[in-house]
Write a protein that holds these residues in place. Structure first.
Motif, short mmCIF file in Angstrom:
data_model
loop_
_atom_site.label_atom_id
_atom_site.label_comp_id
_atom_site.label_asym_id
_atom_site.label_seq_id
_atom_site.Cartn_x
_atom_site.Cartn_y
_atom_site.Cartn_z
N ILE A 28 0.82 -1.22 0.00
CA ILE A 28 0.00 0.00 0.00
C ILE A 28 0.85 1.27 0.00
O ILE A 28 0.40 2.31 -0.47
CB ILE A 28 -0.97 0.01 1.19
CG1 ILE A 28 -0.21 -0.09 2.50
CG2 ILE A 28 -2.00 -1.11 1.04
CD1 ILE A 28 -1.09 0.08 3.72
N PHE A 29 2.08 1.18 0.50
CA PHE A 29 2.90 2.39 0.56
C PHE A 29 3.39 2.81 -0.83
O PHE A 29 3.90 3.91 -0.98
CB PHE A 29 4.07 2.15 1.50
CG PHE A 29 3.65 1.95 2.92
CD1 PHE A 29 3.67 0.69 3.50
CD2 PHE A 29 3.19 3.01 3.69
CE1 PHE A 29 3.27 0.50 4.81
CE2 PHE A 29 2.78 2.82 5.00
CZ PHE A 29 2.81 1.56 5.57
N LYS A 75 -7.51 3.04 7.47
CA LYS A 75 -8.14 1.78 7.07
C LYS A 75 -7.74 1.36 5.66
O LYS A 75 -8.24 0.35 5.16
CB LYS A 75 -9.66 1.91 7.15
CG LYS A 75 -10.19 2.15 8.56
CD LYS A 75 -11.71 2.22 8.57
CE LYS A 75 -12.25 2.43 9.97
NZ LYS A 75 -13.73 2.51 10.00
N ASN A 76 -6.86 2.14 5.02
CA ASN A 76 -6.45 1.84 3.64
C ASN A 76 -7.67 1.68 2.74
O ASN A 76 -7.73 0.77 1.89
CB ASN A 76 -5.59 0.57 3.58
CG ASN A 76 -4.36 0.67 4.45
OD1 ASN A 76 -3.72 1.71 4.52
ND2 ASN A 76 -4.05 -0.41 5.14
N THR A 77 -8.64 2.53 2.94
CA THR A 77 -9.92 2.39 2.25
C THR A 77 -10.29 3.70 1.55
O THR A 77 -10.09 4.77 2.11
CB THR A 77 -11.03 2.00 3.24
OG1 THR A 77 -10.70 0.73 3.82
CG2 THR A 77 -12.37 1.89 2.54
N LEU A 98 -3.12 3.23 -8.38
CA LEU A 98 -1.98 3.49 -9.26
C LEU A 98 -0.71 3.52 -8.45
O LEU A 98 -0.60 4.30 -7.48
CB LEU A 98 -2.18 4.82 -9.98
CG LEU A 98 -1.11 5.24 -10.98
CD1 LEU A 98 -1.07 4.27 -12.14
CD2 LEU A 98 -1.37 6.65 -11.47
N ASP A 99 0.24 2.65 -8.82
CA ASP A 99 1.55 2.68 -8.16
C ASP A 99 2.64 2.73 -9.22
O ASP A 99 2.35 2.93 -10.40
CB ASP A 99 1.69 1.49 -7.21
CG ASP A 99 1.67 0.14 -7.92
OD1 ASP A 99 1.56 -0.89 -7.23
OD2 ASP A 99 1.76 0.11 -9.17
N GLY A 100 3.87 2.56 -8.80
CA GLY A 100 4.96 2.66 -9.74
C GLY A 100 4.95 1.61 -10.84
O GLY A 100 5.57 1.78 -11.89
N SER A 101 4.22 0.52 -10.60
CA SER A 101 4.15 -0.55 -11.59
C SER A 101 2.98 -0.38 -12.56
O SER A 101 2.87 -1.13 -13.53
CB SER A 101 4.02 -1.90 -10.88
OG SER A 101 5.14 -2.13 -10.05
N GLY A 102 2.09 0.55 -12.25
CA GLY A 102 0.94 0.76 -13.12
C GLY A 102 -0.36 0.67 -12.37
O GLY A 102 -0.44 0.98 -11.18
N HIS A 103 -1.39 0.23 -13.08
CA HIS A 103 -2.72 0.16 -12.51
C HIS A 103 -2.98 -1.19 -11.88
O HIS A 103 -2.64 -2.23 -12.42
CB HIS A 103 -3.76 0.41 -13.61
CG HIS A 103 -3.78 1.80 -14.13
ND1 HIS A 103 -4.48 2.82 -13.50
CD2 HIS A 103 -3.18 2.37 -15.20
CE1 HIS A 103 -4.31 3.95 -14.18
NE2 HIS A 103 -3.52 3.70 -15.21
#
Length: 115
Positions: A28-29, A75-77, A98-103
């Protein structure tokens, strides 16, 4: 890897409201933004709303003033409050991260608005 699970879909009459939830787990980070897309039968998946880590929120023109995206970082929500629903809002709603790897995508939750 980020895993996403949506909830809160269902059947509602036109003019009604629903709130969708999406909880993220895993890396999640690494998430830069979370949001919602939807896909109606026979149509392409389309953007609905997103919220960045910095708090910027963007909405599709078709939902501005009716939908609100919010998040609970503890809650990561992420939530999508949908008001004044119309039959054209009927679709499968997908949570997106969306993260560094994409969707990253959730499995989707059905929203049906009856007239």
């Amino acid at each position: 890897q980020v895993q996403l699970v949506e909830s809160g879909g269902g059947l509602v009459q036109a003019g009604g409201s629903l709130r969708l939830s999406c909880t993220a787990s895993g890396s999640i980070f690494s998430i830069n933004a979370m949001g919602w897309y939807r896909q109606a039968p026979g149509k392409q998946r389309e953007f609905v709303a997103s919220s960045t880590r910095g708090g910027n929120k963007i909405y599709a023109d078709s939902v501005k003033g009716r939908f609100t995206i919010s998040s609970d970082n503890a809650k990561n929500t992420v939530y999508l409050q949908m008001n004044s629903l119309v039959p054209e809002d009927t679709a499968v709603y997908y949570c997106n991260a969306l993260d560094g790897s994409g969707h990253n995508w959730g499995p989707g939750t059905q929203v049906t608005v009856s007239s």
